[in-house]
Design an enzyme around this catalytic site. Structure first.
Site, short mmCIF file in Angstrom:
data_model
loop_
_atom_site.label_atom_id
_atom_site.label_comp_id
_atom_site.label_asym_id
_atom_site.label_seq_id
_atom_site.Cartn_x
_atom_site.Cartn_y
_atom_site.Cartn_z
N TYR A 95 6.11 17.42 12.13
CA TYR A 95 7.16 16.38 12.19
C TYR A 95 8.57 16.96 12.01
O TYR A 95 9.50 16.20 11.79
CB TYR A 95 6.97 15.34 11.07
CG TYR A 95 5.56 14.91 10.79
CD1 TYR A 95 4.81 14.22 11.74
CD2 TYR A 95 4.96 15.15 9.54
CE1 TYR A 95 3.51 13.81 11.47
CE2 TYR A 95 3.68 14.73 9.26
CZ TYR A 95 2.96 14.06 10.23
OH TYR A 95 1.69 13.65 9.95
N GLU A 102 0.82 -1.22 0.00
CA GLU A 102 0.00 0.00 0.00
C GLU A 102 0.85 1.27 0.00
O GLU A 102 0.82 2.04 0.97
CB GLU A 102 -0.88 0.03 1.25
CG GLU A 102 -1.87 -1.09 1.34
CD GLU A 102 -2.59 -1.12 2.67
OE1 GLU A 102 -3.73 -1.59 2.70
OE2 GLU A 102 -2.03 -0.67 3.69
N GLY A 144 1.89 5.04 -0.57
CA GLY A 144 1.20 6.32 -0.77
C GLY A 144 2.23 7.36 -1.19
O GLY A 144 2.31 7.76 -2.35
N CYS A 151 -0.47 33.10 12.06
CA CYS A 151 -0.18 33.72 13.34
C CYS A 151 0.30 32.63 14.30
O CYS A 151 -0.44 32.20 15.19
CB CYS A 151 -1.45 34.40 13.84
SG CYS A 151 -1.12 35.53 15.15
N GLU A 152 1.50 32.14 14.06
CA GLU A 152 1.99 30.93 14.72
C GLU A 152 3.51 30.93 14.55
O GLU A 152 4.01 30.82 13.42
CB GLU A 152 1.37 29.73 13.98
CG GLU A 152 1.50 28.39 14.58
CD GLU A 152 0.45 28.13 15.65
OE1 GLU A 152 0.83 27.51 16.62
OE2 GLU A 152 -0.71 28.57 15.52
C1 PLP Z 1 -2.55 1.29 6.73
C2 PLP Z 1 -1.62 2.13 5.95
N1 PLP Z 1 -1.29 1.75 4.71
C3 PLP Z 1 -0.51 2.52 3.93
C4 PLP Z 1 0.02 3.71 4.39
C5 PLP Z 1 0.82 4.49 3.41
O1 PLP Z 1 1.92 5.03 3.89
P1 PLP Z 1 2.96 5.78 2.97
O2 PLP Z 1 2.35 6.99 2.42
O3 PLP Z 1 4.02 6.05 3.96
O4 PLP Z 1 3.37 4.81 1.91
C6 PLP Z 1 -0.25 4.12 5.69
C7 PLP Z 1 0.34 5.34 6.27
O5 PLP Z 1 1.45 5.33 6.78
C8 PLP Z 1 -1.10 3.32 6.49
O6 PLP Z 1 -1.42 3.69 7.73
N1 LYS Z 2 0.90 12.34 7.56
C1 LYS Z 2 2.17 11.65 7.63
C2 LYS Z 2 2.09 10.25 7.12
C3 LYS Z 2 1.04 9.46 7.81
C4 LYS Z 2 1.01 8.10 7.33
C5 LYS Z 2 -0.28 7.43 7.66
N2 LYS Z 2 -0.17 6.34 8.59
C6 LYS Z 2 3.22 12.46 6.93
O1 LYS Z 2 2.91 13.51 6.46
O2 LYS Z 2 4.36 12.07 6.85
#
Ligand code: PLP
Ligand code: LYS
EC number: 4.1.1.20
Length: 430
Positions: A327, A283, A285, A354-355
């Protein structure tokens, strides 16, 4: 008129894009996403039989993105009713959707079941009970995976490490919880348990967290086979593949850096524990979309504090990119209209909120900076638009998709009317 000395991205002059569509502006390259998806097909789907990919849509999701992901042959990982609703409205094939989340509501589960979502990744017993009852009411059989917490965290920022035992995600391995969950699922006539899911963390370059987690989960699968006769057909190992943001990071790894050792490890692991190789799902992203996006800003006020630092403020910041504040994430930026000039000055890029913590980039090397310059912040494709807010009542920027050098708006810029559109002044205050 494009100017060759301006910064170009995916075949477009970014200064022209800023002029045409205004700033702040999210710019996403369809061509880069396509290349990533092609690599996923070549290096994973076509190379290894019995594999699937669900793009983690939390990284970046719009109707147009659903269409791209579907055309590229991937599935979709959603984590909320809103993400699912987007996929439904883009006519995304529901059997290719995986529904995650540690606290899915009744309404969200109903939406998923009524739309025949392919897999529901059940996180806990509360959800299992609720889902079984929803499926029973509808006389349906719902296919699920259990999310387990393998007890191994990722080497990453603590906020995006998820696989450790002390985590809100998944069923932990302590106290025979997984065995209890499997027994309950197997006994439920409306639940079809297909296997397991885990997710170590995000922005990972270290493969060991995946490999150790795989060993842990394969051992559980073997145990379940011998004690309950339950055979897991699927193993979803989550996402998390890291990308390079700045010179301080590792280079973005080719997909094979992750998937080759993972697949080899699963194969030998299955042989050792004596189970059949399950279908393997990944998976990604950030790896798909992170490098496909940039954000364009206009430089406004410049404040030189003698002997201290120079702040250059831009027309966006924390609301369109909260990652530096959340982060301490680092980004690289380029003065797009001065891309041919030597970057011999140091400035700190401040957001307009404003931060005090709204600083996008500390100590960026740029040519002489002036109000009106266009700043391009690179690699903002993942977790920027999707994490954007209206803090300080800033309207969210537009998103422009570049396809073969042609820009098309895929999300319109919000306006002030949008900010108050759902507000009501009670009669007592009128
Ligand atoms: C269940 C699950 N799958 C996939 C991802 C995708 O993560 P990334 O964008 O780091 O590949 C995340 C986020 O970390 C997640 O929580
Ligand atoms: N939002 C995070 C990633 C979260 C992944 C989801 N579990 C980032 O910007 O790096």
């Amino acid at each position: 008129m494009t100017n060759p000395s301006n910064f170009h991205f995916a075949g477009c002059d970014t200064v022209e894009l800023a002029k045409q569509f205004g700033t702040p502006l999210y710019v996403v390259s369809e061509d880069i996403i396509n290349v990533k998806c092609q690599q996923i097909r070549e290096l994973f789907l076509n190379k290894y039989p019995n594999t699937k990919v669900a793009y983690a849509s939390k990284a970046f999701l719009t109707l147009a993105m659903c269409k791209i992901i579907d055309r590229e042959g991937l599935g979709l990982d959603v984590v909320s009713g809103g993400e699912l609703y987007t996929a439904i409205n883009a006519d995304f094939p529901m059997e290719k959707v995986m529904f995650h989340g540690n606290n899915k509501s009744y309404e969200e589960l109903v939406l998923a079941v009524d739309n025949n979502v392919g897999r529901i990744i059940v996180d806990n017993f509360f959800e299992l009970d609720m889902l079984a009852s929803i499926a029973k009411d509808r006389d349906k059989i719902v296919s699920i995976l259990f999310r387990v917490a393998p007890g191994i965290g990722g080497k990453t920022h603590e906020y995006i490490s998820t696989g450790q035992t002390d985590s809100k995600f998944g069923i932990c391995l302590e106290g025979n919880m997984v065995q209890m969950a499997v027994k309950q699922a197997v006994a439920s006539p409306n639940i079809d348990l297909k296997g397991f899911h885990f997710h170590v963390g995000s922005q990972l370059f270290d493969i060991h967290g995946y490999l150790s987690s795989i060993q842990v989960v394969l051992r559980i699968m073997r145990e379940l086979k011998s004690t309950l006769g339950f055979v897991a057909e699927e193993l979803n190992i989550g996402g998390g593949f890291g990308i390079n943001y700045t010179d301080g990071d590792e280079e973005t790894k080719p997909l094979s850096f992750f998937v080759d050792p993972i697949m080899a490890n699963i194969k030998t692991g299955c042989e050792i524990v004596g189970i059949d190789m399950p279908t393997i799902i990944i998976e990604p992203g950030r790896w798909v979309v992170g490098e496909a996006g940039i954000t364009l800003y206009t430089v406004g006020a410049i404040k030189e504090i003698p002997e201290v630092r120079t702040y250059a403020s831009i027309d966006g910041g924390f609301p369109d990119n909260p990652r530096p504040a959340l982060y301490k994430s680092k980004y690289h930026g380029i003065l797009a209209n001065k891309a041919d000039k030597v970057a011999d000055k140091t400035v700190t890029i401040a957001g307009k909120c404003c931060e005090t913590g709204d600083i996008l980039i500390w100590d960026l090397q740029v040519p002489q900076i002036e109000s009106g310059d266009t700043l391009a912040v690179l690699k903002t494709g993942a977790y920027n638009y999707s994490m954007a807010s209206n803090y300080n009542r800033l309207p969210r920027p537009a998103v422009v998709l570049l396809s073969g050098g042609k820009p098309q708006v895929i999300v319109e810029r919000e306006c002030y009317q949008d900010l108050i559109a759902r507000e009501i002044i009670p009669s007592s205050l009128r």
